[in-house]
Design an enzyme around this catalytic site. Structure first.
Site, PDB file in Angstrom:
ATOM      1  N   LEU A  13      35.276  41.720  49.048  1.00 34.45           N
ATOM      2  CA  LEU A  13      34.537  42.697  48.344  1.00 34.45           C
ATOM      3  C   LEU A  13      32.965  42.604  49.197  1.00 34.45           C
ATOM      4  CD1 LEU A  13      34.065  44.780  46.304  1.00 34.45           C
ATOM      5  CD2 LEU A  13      33.216  43.123  44.643  1.00 34.45           C
ATOM      6  N   ALA A  61      32.313  34.161  43.957  1.00 31.76           N
ATOM      7  CA  ALA A  61      33.069  33.558  42.814  1.00 31.76           C
ATOM      8  C   ALA A  61      33.727  32.383  43.358  1.00 31.76           C
ATOM      9  CB  ALA A  61      34.077  34.536  42.200  1.00 31.76           C
ATOM     10  N   TYR A  62      34.361  31.625  42.504  1.00 33.15           N
ATOM     11  CA  TYR A  62      35.316  30.534  42.845  1.00 33.15           C
ATOM     12  C   TYR A  62      36.543  31.158  42.416  1.00 33.15           C
ATOM     13  CZ  TYR A  62      37.412  25.933  42.924  1.00 33.15           C
ATOM     14  OH  TYR A  62      38.323  24.818  43.116  1.00 33.15           O
ATOM     15  N   ASP A 103      40.297  40.218  35.493  1.00 31.75           N
ATOM     16  CA  ASP A 103      41.269  40.417  34.442  1.00 31.75           C
ATOM     17  C   ASP A 103      41.920  38.932  33.633  1.00 31.75           C
ATOM     18  OD1 ASP A 103      42.564  39.861  36.871  1.00 31.75           O
ATOM     19  OD2 ASP A 103      44.463  40.307  36.064  1.00 31.75           O
ATOM     20  N   TYR A 126      40.152  28.946  35.513  1.00 32.28           N
ATOM     21  CA  TYR A 126      39.404  30.208  36.359  1.00 32.28           C
ATOM     22  C   TYR A 126      39.028  31.220  35.406  1.00 32.28           C
ATOM     23  CZ  TYR A 126      39.050  34.597  38.937  1.00 32.28           C
ATOM     24  OH  TYR A 126      38.726  35.810  39.469  1.00 32.28           O
TER      25      TYR A 126
END
Length: 288
Positions: A13, A61-62, A103, A126
């Site tokens: 992204l 993010a991880y 999600d 996660y």
């Protein structure tokens, strides 16, 4: 002109935002884990003050879903604590904050597309750490902040399902791909464009959550079939069940996102998944 900090800019992204940034004039500060440690609040605060940051797009993010199961501390640092620090600094400095979530905050047991108000219940580390980040942001509640949940992200950048299928499709005569997990892919370029388009329109007192993916519904099996068809790769795709491909982390079986809210609030059109896949494959030089 806005001073926009984009964290995680070396990811899918982030890279797409870099590419699109010239179409959306601002002073951008693109950082990755080497140039800015967002898990260090002091370092983050210094960077924000020094560069007069007034907008943050948190793409960091991880995302190693399976690894997170055994690397809880690092997943928590990046997905939860860093988000908390960003929220605290956004509130203290009147900064607009766009945070990207997933999600995976849902358990995947729904039978209709998830809305922003549906109950959250992540299956693994996660999803839990991403949800903890969401909760921290909502509790701190900086003005003009939003959370965008997305799913099945791919791009011409980084490692992802599309690039893996292209590689395996050239190496193998057949592949087994899961057919009992249903959702929608998200072309990172489409999400990046949406974020940059809606940025000036964000005006809310409390944190708002939005869902974004491409339009349509499919399984990973359908996705793989279409990749092979578009790329004209002679690789047989066979449907398999999730139980035939065990992984450390449990994936949601159903992760379709209802996107009505973001479309209505910001008056945007979302591309159909096949059209976006076509565009990505063309960019990769793999469309035949």
């Amino acid at each position: 002109m806005n001073n926009i900090l984009v964290t995680g800019s070396s990811g899918q992204l982030g890279n797409e935002i870099i590419e699109l940034s010239k179409e959306f004039p601002a002073n951008y500060f693109f950082t990755d884990r080497e140039s800015l440690d967002i898990t260090d609040k002091e370092q983050l605060s210094t960077y924000i003050q020094k560069n007069n940051i007034d907008t943050i797009i948190n793409c960091a993010a991880y995302t190693a879903v399976d690894k997170a199961e055994s690397d809880v501390e690092n997943a928590n640092k990046v997905n939860h604590l860093a988000t908390k620090y960003l929220a605290e600094l956004a509130k203290a400095n009147n900064i607009k904050l766009i945070h990207v979530s997933t999600d995976y905050v849902f358990d995947g047991k729904n039978f209709k597309p998830y809305t922003e108000d549906d109950n959250v219940s992540p299956n693994g580390v996660y999803g839990k750490t991403k949800l903890d980040g969401e909760i921290a942001l909502q509790e701190i509640n900086p003005k003009n902040s939003i959370i965008i949940r997305t799913s099945w992200v791919y791009s011409s950048y980084g490692a992802n399902f599309v690039k893996t299928m292209l590689r395996l499709g050239k190496e193998k005569e057949s592949l087994g791909v899961i057919f009992d997990q249903v959702g929608t892919p998200t072309y990172a370029k489409d999400l990046a464009k949406t974020i940059l388009e809606i940025l000036p329109k964000i005006d809310n007192e409390s944190v708002e959550i939005y869902h974004y993916s491409n339009e349509g519904v499919l399984s990973w099996y359908d996705f793989a079939k279409e990749i092979m068809r578009m790329a004209k790769l002679d690789c047989q795709i066979n449907p398999i069940e999730t139980k035939e491909y065990p992984t450390p982390a449990t994936r949601p079986h159903y992760s379709l996102l209802n996107k009505s809210k973001i479309k209505q609030t910001f008056n945007i059109n979302i591309p159909y998944w096949k059209d976006s896949l076509d565009e990505c494959l063309q960019k990769l030089g793999e469309r035949r």
